[in-house]
Design a protein around this motif. Structure first.
Motif, PDB file in Angstrom:
ATOM      1  N   VAL A  28      -5.297   6.640  -1.794  1.00  0.00           N
ATOM      2  CA  VAL A  28      -3.985   6.481  -1.176  1.00  0.00           C
ATOM      3  C   VAL A  28      -4.063   7.165   0.178  1.00  0.00           C
ATOM      4  CG1 VAL A  28      -1.510   6.790  -1.434  1.00  0.00           C
ATOM      5  CG2 VAL A  28      -2.959   6.627  -3.474  1.00  0.00           C
ATOM      6  N   TYR A  75       0.832  -1.203   0.000  1.00  0.00           N
ATOM      7  CA  TYR A  75       0.000   0.000   0.000  1.00  0.00           C
ATOM      8  C   TYR A  75       0.870   1.257   0.000  1.00  0.00           C
ATOM      9  CZ  TYR A  75      -4.381  -2.536   0.804  1.00  0.00           C
ATOM     10  OH  TYR A  75      -5.479  -3.345   0.655  1.00  0.00           O
ATOM     11  N   LEU A  93      -3.198  -4.300  -6.429  1.00  0.00           N
ATOM     12  CA  LEU A  93      -2.157  -3.278  -6.485  1.00  0.00           C
ATOM     13  C   LEU A  93      -1.179  -3.558  -7.625  1.00  0.00           C
ATOM     14  CD1 LEU A  93      -1.527  -2.944  -2.643  1.00  0.00           C
ATOM     15  CD2 LEU A  93      -2.825  -1.377  -4.099  1.00  0.00           C
ATOM     16  N   LEU A 124       1.998   2.972  -3.265  1.00  0.00           N
ATOM     17  CA  LEU A 124       1.106   3.908  -3.954  1.00  0.00           C
ATOM     18  C   LEU A 124       1.540   5.353  -3.743  1.00  0.00           C
ATOM     19  CD1 LEU A 124      -2.311   2.272  -3.014  1.00  0.00           C
ATOM     20  CD2 LEU A 124      -1.283   2.307  -5.304  1.00  0.00           C
ATOM     21  N   TYR A 170       1.881   7.914  -7.003  1.00  0.00           N
ATOM     22  CA  TYR A 170       0.990   9.072  -7.167  1.00  0.00           C
ATOM     23  C   TYR A 170       1.448  10.325  -6.421  1.00  0.00           C
ATOM     24  CZ  TYR A 170      -2.314   5.631  -9.010  1.00  0.00           C
ATOM     25  OH  TYR A 170      -2.916   4.649  -9.758  1.00  0.00           O
TER      26      TYR A 170
END
Length: 540
Positions: free
Chosen positions: A263, A52, A137, A55, A59
């Motif tokens: 996110v 996670y 993901l 991310l 971004y």
């Protein structure tokens, strides 16, 4: 199936971990024996959480690959990377070209590592669910890659040492892999409301978008548009759009009922390095709003990706997204918009007149009520060669973070929204239109317009250009636009029409090809010992 691939050796093996709200815990994993730690419940959860966290790098940096060089945004005073924003200097070594290539392959390596140890793990009761989350993901990273660069190398196994020779898979193979991954994820992840982890609705939303995107390709499945529509409706799950658009973007309200996936950030997780552990979405889409003398009174803005005249022109009177998207009245202290409940006595410093209130009489009337305001007439607050002063392009406010430090780094700790219900409705509208069901497409689109109090679209108006315009109104600044134009084959047409620095000829590449796909980064080519690895044709 295993395909040999290497992406910047430092990137693919640089396994970094950041805390991510309360479900990601930072931990030093150096000198940890994988077999003994990652096969425990706690160790495996750490691996999943680290996925996670990847991310944040995909971004969290400058969003050139998501937004630059389109019809909605252009540079103001400060130059953007010319290759990505204007295409004339777009080469394999151009600034910013490698950002997604590097960050997505780092995420893929993290995912492969988690899946590898997950298959060895017998102590975690949620093992199948967590592997499903990681598959989502990994699929998301490959989807970004294939849209941006075309076919890339599929890496499906954990690599614990460098591989120096690699091949390139076709875009068709990558899309097939992404869909397969998401189908497996859908059967594994949990249902219920979004609470920070991948759930079924997030997977359904992404499946809808992947099928929609593949449907425009030469290798599309005959049912891609209908599958996109079906998955979008599954993700909608009967939920109406009921949250006012202004409330949807109120700072601190990112975990609202319409958020399907985001996110996750927090002030606490970024506290050790508050200018590098957040994200940069709050820094763009506006002119500069002041210097160090007003630190804390206004957000730092880069003067890049400023809304074009075309973007401004898309909003009509009554559409609540106009006031909710833009800071149409900037107060003497910018952040008083958030800090003061009563705005009636606040001094307006800048006013950006909409197209429906732009006559001389309208502007004079406003000036009489707000004598201290600098009035920016409609058509004069957009990026151009003469936009050299602060506040000279209209600020986009929907990403404002009043808690962010006054700095040009990664400072925002608001959650960064990747999938939300308003877009799901628009995905459904596009998919139904393209599959021949215009009446259902119109219904889905007008659900979005009704929430905004905008005049419903008519059947005569509905086509792909109208849907792209509606996506612009609903999703301005949300990191979708380049992909939208590329997907629908409208990039050259719309960018050259509405971006003041782009002409059609800017897209002319080598071999008679257009520079639509971005080039494979030169460093990746140079590191490859397979010298027959093909560059995208426009850059050969």
């Amino acid at each position: 199936m295993k395909f040999k691939h290497i992406i910047y050796t430092a990137a693919i093996f640089g396994f970094t971990m950041f805390s991510c709200d309360d479900y990601i815990e930072e931990e030093n994993l150096s000198n940890v024996d994988g077999e003994s730690f990652y096969t425990t419940e706690a160790g495996f959860e750490t691996l999943v959480n680290a996925n996670y966290a990847q991310l944040k790098d995909i971004y969290g940096n400058e969003p050139w690959l998501f937004s630059a060089g389109t019809d909605l945004y252009a540079e103001g005073r400060d130059q953007e990377p010319p290759g990505l924003s204007q295409y004339i200097q777009l080469t394999p070594s151009a600034a910013g070209v490698d950002q997604l290539y590097t960050s997505c392959y780092r995420a893929i390596q993290s995912a492969n590592m988690a899946i590898h140890y997950g298959e060895l793990n017998t102590q975690n009761s949620t093992i199948s669910q967590r592997i499903g989350e990681v598959r989502y993901l990994r699929a998301n990273a490959y989807f970004l890659l294939v849209q941006t660069y075309g076919g890339v190398g599929l890496v499906t196994e954990y690599l614990d040492s460098p591989i120096l020779t690699f091949d390139r898979n076709s875009a068709e193979e990558v899309y097939s892999f992404v869909i397969s991954e998401l189908e497996m994820a859908l059967s594994a992840v949990s249902g219920g409301a979004f609470a920070g982890r991948v759930n079924k609705r997030a997977v359904q939303h992404l499946l809808a978008k992947v099928h929609l995107t593949r449907a425009y390709e030469s290798f599309a499945g005959s049912d891609d548009f209908s599958k996109a529509a079906g998955y979008a409706d599954d993700a909608i799950a009967g939920q109406s759009l009921t949250i006012p658009f202004e409330e949807l973007w109120t700072p601190g309200n990112e975990m609202n009922a319409e958020t399907l996936f985001s996110v996750q950030f927090s002030e606490e997780s970024a506290s050790t390095d508050p200018t590098n552990l957040g994200h940069m979405q709050n820094l763009f889409f506006s002119s500069y709003l002041g210097g160090a003398e007003i630190s804390g009174d206004a957000p730092y803005r880069s003067y890049n990706l400023c809304p074009t005249q075309f973007a401004i022109s898309l909003y009509d009177q009554g559409d609540q997204r106009w006031e909710a998207t833009f800071m149409t009245q900037a107060f003497e202290r910018y952040y008083d918009y958030y800090d003061q409940a009563d705005h009636s006595s606040l001094v307006v410093a800048h006013y950006y007149a909409p197209k429906w209130a732009s006559s001389e009489a309208d502007l004079a009337a406003y000036q009489s009520l707000h004598p201290q305001a600098i009035i920016h007439p409609y058509g004069e607050y957009v990026p151009s060669v003469s936009r050299n002063l602060d506040y000279q392009t209209i600020p986009v406010k929907k990403f404002d973070d009043p808690q962010a430090p006054f700095d040009g780094g990664r400072t925002s700790t608001r959650d960064l929204i990747l999938s939300r219900l308003g877009e799901t409705y628009l995905i459904a509208a596009e998919a139904y239109l393209q599959s021949g069901n215009a009446s259902t497409a119109l219904d889905r689109l007008n659900q979005v317009r009704n929430r905004a109090n905008a005049t419903p679209a008519t059947a005569a108006e509905l086509d792909i250009d109208y849907i792209l315009d509606e996506r612009a109104r609903e999703l301005l600044g949300e990191y979708h636009r380049w992909f939208d134009l590329k997907r629908t084959g409208k990039l050259v047409e719309r960018a050259s029409l509405h971006h003041y620095l782009i002409e059609e000829s800017n897209f002319a590449g080598a071999n008679g090809e257009l520079k639509i796909l971005r080039p494979i980064p030169q460093d990746a080519i140079d590191l490859n010992q397979n010298k027959d690895f093909p560059q995208n044709p426009a850059y050969q």
